[in-house]
Scaffold this motif. Structure first.
Motif, PDB file in Angstrom:
ATOM      1  N   ALA A  13       0.871  -1.169   0.000  1.00  0.00           N
ATOM      2  CA  ALA A  13       0.000   0.000   0.000  1.00  0.00           C
ATOM      3  C   ALA A  13       0.913   1.226   0.000  1.00  0.00           C
ATOM      4  O   ALA A  13       2.123   1.107   0.230  1.00  0.00           O
ATOM      5  CB  ALA A  13      -0.902  -0.008   1.230  1.00  0.00           C
ATOM      6  N   GLU A  14       0.335   2.391  -0.263  1.00  0.00           N
ATOM      7  CA  GLU A  14       1.155   3.594  -0.365  1.00  0.00           C
ATOM      8  C   GLU A  14       0.481   4.787   0.314  1.00  0.00           C
ATOM      9  O   GLU A  14      -0.741   4.924   0.284  1.00  0.00           O
ATOM     10  CB  GLU A  14       1.411   3.913  -1.839  1.00  0.00           C
ATOM     11  N   ILE A  15       1.304   5.623   0.904  1.00  0.00           N
ATOM     12  CA  ILE A  15       0.879   6.895   1.479  1.00  0.00           C
ATOM     13  C   ILE A  15       1.266   7.993   0.506  1.00  0.00           C
ATOM     14  O   ILE A  15       2.398   8.030   0.029  1.00  0.00           O
ATOM     15  CB  ILE A  15       1.587   7.155   2.832  1.00  0.00           C
ATOM     16  N   LEU A  67       4.125  -0.981   3.438  1.00  0.00           N
ATOM     17  CA  LEU A  67       3.559   0.343   3.226  1.00  0.00           C
ATOM     18  C   LEU A  67       4.709   1.234   2.782  1.00  0.00           C
ATOM     19  O   LEU A  67       5.736   1.290   3.462  1.00  0.00           O
ATOM     20  CB  LEU A  67       2.930   0.871   4.521  1.00  0.00           C
ATOM     21  N   VAL A  68       4.561   1.895   1.648  1.00  0.00           N
ATOM     22  CA  VAL A  68       5.644   2.682   1.076  1.00  0.00           C
ATOM     23  C   VAL A  68       5.219   4.138   0.882  1.00  0.00           C
ATOM     24  O   VAL A  68       4.024   4.448   0.863  1.00  0.00           O
ATOM     25  CB  VAL A  68       6.121   2.082  -0.272  1.00  0.00           C
ATOM     26  N   PHE A 111       9.535   2.905   9.791  1.00  0.00           N
ATOM     27  CA  PHE A 111       9.854   2.930   8.369  1.00  0.00           C
ATOM     28  C   PHE A 111      11.371   2.964   8.215  1.00  0.00           C
ATOM     29  O   PHE A 111      12.081   3.511   9.063  1.00  0.00           O
ATOM     30  CB  PHE A 111       9.279   4.192   7.703  1.00  0.00           C
ATOM     31  N   HIS A 112      11.866   2.407   7.142  1.00  0.00           N
ATOM     32  CA  HIS A 112      13.292   2.501   6.840  1.00  0.00           C
ATOM     33  C   HIS A 112      13.466   3.020   5.411  1.00  0.00           C
ATOM     34  O   HIS A 112      12.613   2.818   4.546  1.00  0.00           O
ATOM     35  CB  HIS A 112      14.011   1.159   7.048  1.00  0.00           C
ATOM     36  N   TYR A 123      10.630   5.490   1.506  1.00  0.00           N
ATOM     37  CA  TYR A 123      10.626   4.776   2.788  1.00  0.00           C
ATOM     38  C   TYR A 123       9.668   3.595   2.671  1.00  0.00           C
ATOM     39  O   TYR A 123       8.708   3.632   1.898  1.00  0.00           O
ATOM     40  CB  TYR A 123      10.118   5.677   3.915  1.00  0.00           C
ATOM     41  N   GLU A 124       9.921   2.582   3.477  1.00  0.00           N
ATOM     42  CA  GLU A 124       9.049   1.400   3.522  1.00  0.00           C
ATOM     43  C   GLU A 124       8.878   0.957   4.971  1.00  0.00           C
ATOM     44  O   GLU A 124       9.829   0.964   5.748  1.00  0.00           O
ATOM     45  CB  GLU A 124       9.649   0.270   2.719  1.00  0.00           C
ATOM     46  N   LEU A 125       7.672   0.538   5.276  1.00  0.00           N
ATOM     47  CA  LEU A 125       7.371  -0.116   6.543  1.00  0.00           C
ATOM     48  C   LEU A 125       7.002  -1.540   6.233  1.00  0.00           C
ATOM     49  O   LEU A 125       6.032  -1.783   5.497  1.00  0.00           O
ATOM     50  CB  LEU A 125       6.199   0.590   7.254  1.00  0.00           C
ATOM     51  N   THR A 126       7.766  -2.492   6.755  1.00  0.00           N
ATOM     52  CA  THR A 126       7.443  -3.888   6.571  1.00  0.00           C
ATOM     53  C   THR A 126       6.363  -4.235   7.588  1.00  0.00           C
ATOM     54  O   THR A 126       6.522  -3.974   8.783  1.00  0.00           O
ATOM     55  CB  THR A 126       8.685  -4.770   6.774  1.00  0.00           C
TER      56      THR A 126
END
Length: 168
Positions: free
Chosen positions: A85-87, A122-123, A142-143, A164-167
């Motif tokens: 998913a994306e913000i 989430l990216v 997020f990293h 950034y990405e949240l696994t």
């Protein structure tokens, strides 16, 4: 009064579009100011709402800000791949900053992404100068994903967006 995150009401679209546009303008994030083509996209909440979920942060009857949450595979996605998913277009009005609205909007997006079947990440994309947003993302787990950094207008500008990405 408590901060509430909820889906935007269509009656709030114009106000949210202006909050988003002004946040980008006031923070110097649009290279062409009022003439920036992206400004129209920031203001067009109704178009985004047709293809994604628009969430708002409110305290009482005061609209503080909002975000576009793009479920996995949504047409509003810029960088999301399968299972992500994306913000997009996170913005908080100047008067509403420092009240936890931005962080609450990001947390809600993460919760929504976790609830999606098959969604594992989430990216988001962000400008290098959005330091307050970067701190929120990093605080929430997020990293940075430098291999995904990109330029939405390579023919016009040298604008590298950080990712950034949240696994989940």
């Amino acid at each position: 009064m408590d901060l509430v995150i909820r889906p935007a009401d269509p009656a709030e679209y114009t106000a949210l579009g202006e909050i988003t546009a002004q946040a980008y303008l006031q923070d110097g994030l649009l290279d062409f100011g009022e003439n920036d083509a992206y400004l129209g996209e920031l203001r067009d909440v109704a178009r985004r709402a047709a293809h994604a979920e628009i969430l708002v942060a409110v305290r009482g009857d005061v609209l503080l800000g909002g975000v576009t949450f793009v479920p996995a595979g949504g047409p509003m996605a810029d960088i999301a791949g399968p299972g992500e998913a994306e913000i997009r277009m996170l913005a908080v009005a100047r008067a509403g900053r420092g009240q936890g609205a931005g962080e609450a909007l990001v947390r809600t997006c993460a919760d929504r992404a976790r609830a999606l079947a098959g969604c594992h990440g989430l990216v988001l994309s962000t400008q290098p100068t959005m330091h307050a947003a970067h701190r929120i993302y990093e605080r929430l787990g997020f990293h940075r994903t430098p291999h995904r950094d990109w330029n939405p207008l390579p023919d016009l500008l040298d604008l590298a967006l950080l990712t950034y990405e949240l696994t989940l």
